[in-house]
Design a protein around this motif. Sequence first.
Motif, PDB file in Angstrom:
ATOM      1  N   LEU A   1      -2.047  -0.311   7.241  1.00 18.97           N
ATOM      2  CA  LEU A   1      -1.493   0.719   7.709  1.00 18.97           C
ATOM      3  C   LEU A   1      -0.204   0.415   8.588  1.00 18.97           C
ATOM      4  N   ILE A   2      -0.303  -0.602   9.396  1.00 22.21           N
ATOM      5  CA  ILE A   2       0.779  -1.205  10.298  1.00 22.21           C
ATOM      6  C   ILE A   2       1.782  -1.409   9.145  1.00 22.21           C
ATOM      7  N   ALA A   3       1.519  -2.358   8.116  1.00 23.48           N
ATOM      8  CA  ALA A   3       2.629  -2.749   7.053  1.00 23.48           C
ATOM      9  C   ALA A   3       3.259  -1.334   6.554  1.00 23.48           C
ATOM     10  N   GLY A   4       2.413  -0.475   6.269  1.00 20.25           N
ATOM     11  CA  GLY A   4       2.951   0.834   5.606  1.00 20.25           C
ATOM     12  C   GLY A   4       3.795   1.435   6.341  1.00 20.25           C
ATOM     13  N   LEU A   5       3.428   1.506   7.938  1.00 25.52           N
ATOM     14  CA  LEU A   5       4.345   2.408   8.815  1.00 25.52           C
ATOM     15  C   LEU A   5       5.592   1.598   9.182  1.00 25.52           C
ATOM     16  N   LEU A   6       5.574   0.277   8.969  1.00 30.26           N
ATOM     17  CA  LEU A   6       6.735  -0.590   9.020  1.00 30.26           C
ATOM     18  C   LEU A   6       7.673  -0.264   8.072  1.00 30.26           C
ATOM     19  N   GLY A   7       7.117  -0.476   6.671  1.00 27.60           N
ATOM     20  CA  GLY A   7       7.908  -0.068   5.630  1.00 27.60           C
ATOM     21  C   GLY A   7       8.612   1.296   5.580  1.00 27.60           C
ATOM     22  N   LEU A   8       7.783   2.362   6.096  1.00 27.46           N
ATOM     23  CA  LEU A   8       8.401   3.558   6.185  1.00 27.46           C
ATOM     24  C   LEU A   8       9.465   3.700   7.148  1.00 27.46           C
ATOM     25  N   VAL A   9       9.246   3.053   8.499  1.00 29.05           N
ATOM     26  CA  VAL A   9      10.407   3.016   9.360  1.00 29.05           C
ATOM     27  C   VAL A   9      11.545   2.403   8.846  1.00 29.05           C
ATOM     28  N   GLY A  10      11.477   1.136   8.146  1.00 30.84           N
ATOM     29  CA  GLY A  10      12.374   0.516   7.421  1.00 30.84           C
ATOM     30  C   GLY A  10      13.164   1.334   6.579  1.00 30.84           C
TER      31      GLY A  10
END
Length: 426
Positions: A1-10
Amino acid sequence: LIAGLLGLVGLAVLIIGFVTAHGIARRFGGPIEALAKAADKIGQGDFEVTLPISSAAEMNLLTRRFGIMAEALRQHQATNIDELLAGQQRLQAVLDSIDDGLLMIDRQGCLEHLNPVAQRQLGWDEERLGQGLGEAMGRAEMDEQLQLVLRGGNLERAPDDLEVEVEGELRLLTYSLTPVSHTQGHILGAVMVLHDVTEQRAFERVRSEFVLRASHELRTPVTGMHMAFGLFRERAKFPPESREADLLDTVNEEMQRLMQLINDLLNFSRYQNGLQKLTLGTCDVTDLLEHARARFAELANAQHIELLVEAQPELPRLYADQVQLERVLDNLLGNALRHTAEGGQIRLQARRHGERVIISVEDNGEGIAYGQQGRIFEPFVQVGRKKGGAGLGLALCKEIVQLHGGRMGVYSRPGQGTQFYMALPL
């Protein structure tokens, strides 16, 4: 989930950055590119440029400053062109108004311009422009003279008169070639100046013929008078210290001067009219100088003047008229003795310079004023404080040297002496 959020933010950051960069590029990139193209056109001399309008205040300020600069450059160029054209017109007016003919020649030896006087003197029109000088004049030797001048050299002697036939009339022109140099030293071309001497040469011819005839007519009666006076002087017996003896001596001296004057006039007229011919033969230069010193040794000793001969070893022999060269040396030595104070020194020098032998007579006497040196070889001109004769001696010397194919000149500094030299071809 955190990795997915970071990817979306990036991804969101990348999208925002791309949109921002695209907006900046649209806002500044187009106007900057337009300014660059305008700068290229201005650099090529085209000041009619279209400047971009931007929504950015900073870009519009830069555009306005760029426009002001472009207008200032345009006005500066227009001013320079106007000044250049005005200067060219002034120069053209000056060249067209001078009394002598003028030909401008480029560094390739082709005619660039000729003023109206040259057109009248030569009977040319502007169709001759672009031709070589020798081709236009019909004299191939002029190309050699021109190439020498374009290389920075000088003509060794004044060239012969140009004979030009214009509308059935023969004209005589003197000319000179002068290089045109850049401020940095390299030669850009040459200028040829033409001077019409037709009337002058006709007057000189008439004068020479008159002097020649007058000298012939005077010589016979004066010779008879001199001989008769000599016989009278031998028979007249007056005490040596008497007034009558002094008067007879004075008359004898004046008659000798008159005879010398007539002989000088006759000789000078013969040379000028081409009647005098040279008797050529081998001539040893060192012997020529030694014999000249011997002829004047007694007179020099009486005045306490030292005569020196300085000849370069193993000088080649000249093919010349020795009697005429002796006449030149006698005249130069007589002048040197007359203008050198007691205790002075006179040097007879000879050296080789290329294909010529330079013979000179140098004294440490009173010298010649700078203003008089340009006329020293003209006939009937006398210079210096001690004058004598008719002023034909140096003119006759120059004629003799020129008849040998040489040239004659003088170096002098007032109060420090004089050197007359003749450069004779081997």
